[in-house]
Design an enzyme around this catalytic site. Structure first.
Site, mmCIF file in Angstrom:
data_model
loop_
_atom_site.group_PDB
_atom_site.id
_atom_site.type_symbol
_atom_site.label_atom_id
_atom_site.label_comp_id
_atom_site.label_asym_id
_atom_site.label_seq_id
_atom_site.Cartn_x
_atom_site.Cartn_y
_atom_site.Cartn_z
ATOM 1 N N SER A 285 -105.800 53.768 -12.608
ATOM 2 C CA SER A 285 -106.807 54.291 -11.686
ATOM 3 C C SER A 285 -106.277 55.400 -10.767
ATOM 4 C CB SER A 285 -107.437 53.157 -10.858
ATOM 5 O OG SER A 285 -108.100 52.235 -11.715
ATOM 6 N N GLU B 204 -102.677 48.316 -23.584
ATOM 7 C CA GLU B 204 -103.783 48.051 -24.521
ATOM 8 C C GLU B 204 -103.245 47.743 -25.907
ATOM 9 O OE1 GLU B 204 -105.848 51.655 -23.531
ATOM 10 O OE2 GLU B 204 -106.244 50.809 -21.549
ATOM 11 N N GLY C 196 -105.605 57.907 -17.137
ATOM 12 C CA GLY C 196 -106.577 57.588 -18.182
ATOM 13 C C GLY C 196 -107.905 58.262 -17.887
ATOM 14 N N GLY C 197 -108.833 57.523 -17.293
ATOM 15 C CA GLY C 197 -110.198 57.999 -17.074
ATOM 16 C C GLY C 197 -110.302 59.369 -16.430
ATOM 17 N N ASN D 7 -103.687 60.502 -20.759
ATOM 18 C CA ASN D 7 -103.865 59.660 -21.949
ATOM 19 C C ASN D 7 -105.363 59.521 -22.192
ATOM 20 O OD1 ASN D 7 -103.987 57.659 -23.871
ATOM 21 N ND2 ASN D 7 -103.248 56.019 -22.517
ATOM 22 N N TRP D 8 -105.829 60.199 -23.216
ATOM 23 C CA TRP D 8 -107.275 60.210 -23.480
ATOM 24 C C TRP D 8 -107.763 58.909 -24.112
ATOM 25 C CZ3 TRP D 8 -108.667 65.691 -25.876
ATOM 26 C CH2 TRP D 8 -108.306 66.684 -24.951
ATOM 27 N N LYS D 9 -106.842 58.083 -24.557
ATOM 28 C CA LYS D 9 -107.208 56.844 -25.278
ATOM 29 C C LYS D 9 -108.151 57.208 -26.431
ATOM 30 C CE LYS D 9 -106.216 54.368 -21.080
ATOM 31 N NZ LYS D 9 -106.449 53.214 -20.205
HETATM 32 P P1 13P Z 1 -106.993 54.634 -15.956
HETATM 33 O O1 13P Z 1 -106.453 55.851 -15.261
HETATM 34 O O2 13P Z 1 -108.318 54.852 -16.604
HETATM 35 O O3 13P Z 1 -106.940 53.428 -15.079
HETATM 36 O O4 13P Z 1 -105.990 54.345 -17.183
HETATM 37 C C1 13P Z 1 -104.635 54.298 -16.953
HETATM 38 C C2 13P Z 1 -103.910 54.242 -18.258
HETATM 39 O O5 13P Z 1 -103.973 53.245 -18.951
HETATM 40 C C3 13P Z 1 -103.183 55.439 -18.695
HETATM 41 O O6 13P Z 1 -102.383 55.170 -19.791
#
Ligand code: 13P
Length: 254
Positions: free
Chosen positions: A216, A100, A237-238, A9-11
């Protein structure tokens, strides 16, 4: 056996050019380095999705998805994107109810239930996100909150429809904080979610549903998480913003 899915998920990250470069790298590395059976899903911002889907369309174990969709089919909803539009470009997955969106955009379970319906109606796979805040965990309310998110968001679905849902457990306190839930904490919640499904539907359905962990996830902790019996992949995510770390997470799923 249920499907294992590693989704990135690149957000709201990456310019179009950066996004194209990242996907090109991921495709090459997955082809060269990954022999496992997990499905890889790239979930970029909407504006990149059509191009990215074309890049992965012919690749067996890589697909694409959207981070959100409207609960409406079409009409005067400025700025919104419908599930039908996502389907029309060939993407396969839609994240519904990411924390989010719950937190910053006021999306509640009843609203999300309608998005789930729109996604399923358009033959896409929803990745329905659930997870408690730090406050809820510290007050030992996490099971109650998770039960509410699950029952209000997806338990209106019939037996044939629920089988199409992927669930992602993402504890809010572990997202973007570097603080991963311990494997034991994640496994405990995943098993709990599976029991909820078994109780509401049946054990065969519960056993068939993919439950991803998110929060994470990194190359350093992925293998241990994936070794747990009820953890069927990750929503990353990250670490999905760099090809090396994302592909190393994929490779941790045998
Ligand atoms: P992180 O891996 O950056 O903690 O984000 C997780 C996330 O929200 C994936 O949708």
């Amino acid at each position: 056996m249920r499907k294992k899915i590693i989704a990135g998920n690149w957000k709201m990250n990456k310019s179009f050019e950066e996004g194209m470069a990242l996907v090109t790298e991921i495709i090459g590395m997955v082809k060269d380095e990954y022999q496992g059976s997990a499905e890889v899903v790239i979930i970029p911002p909407f504006i990149h999705l059509n191009a990215i889907n074309r890049m992965v369309a012919e690749i067996n174990n890589i697909s694409s998805g959207a981070q959100n969709c409207s609960n409406h089919e079409s009409g005067a909803y400025t700025g919104e994107i419908s599930a039908g539009m996502i389907k029309s470009i060939g993407a396969e997955y839609v994240i519904v109810g990411h924390s989010e969106r719950r937190q910053y955009f006021g999306e509640h379970n009843d609203w999300l239930a309608k998005k789930i319906d729109a996604v399923i109606k358009n033959n896409l796979t929803p990745i329905y996100c659930v997870g408690e805040t730090l406050d809820e965990r510290e007050n030992n309310k996490h099971f109650e909150i998770l039960k509410q998110q699950i029952s209000e968001g997806i338990f209106h679905l019939g037996a044939d429809e629920i089988k199409k849902v992927v669930i992602a457990y993402e504890p809010v306190w572990a997202i973007g904080t570097g603080k991963t839930a311990t494997t034991a904490q994640a496994q405990e919640v995943h098993a709990y979610i599976r029991t909820l499904i078994a109780t509401h539907y049946n054990t065969d359905i519960a056993a068939a549903i993919t439950i991803q962990y998110g929060g994470s996830v990194k190359p350093e902790n992925a293998a241990e998480l994936f070794a747990s019996p009820d953890i069927d992949g990750a929503l990353v995510g990250g670490a999905a913003l760099q090809s090396r770390s994302f592909v190393d997470i994929i490779k941790a799923m045998k």
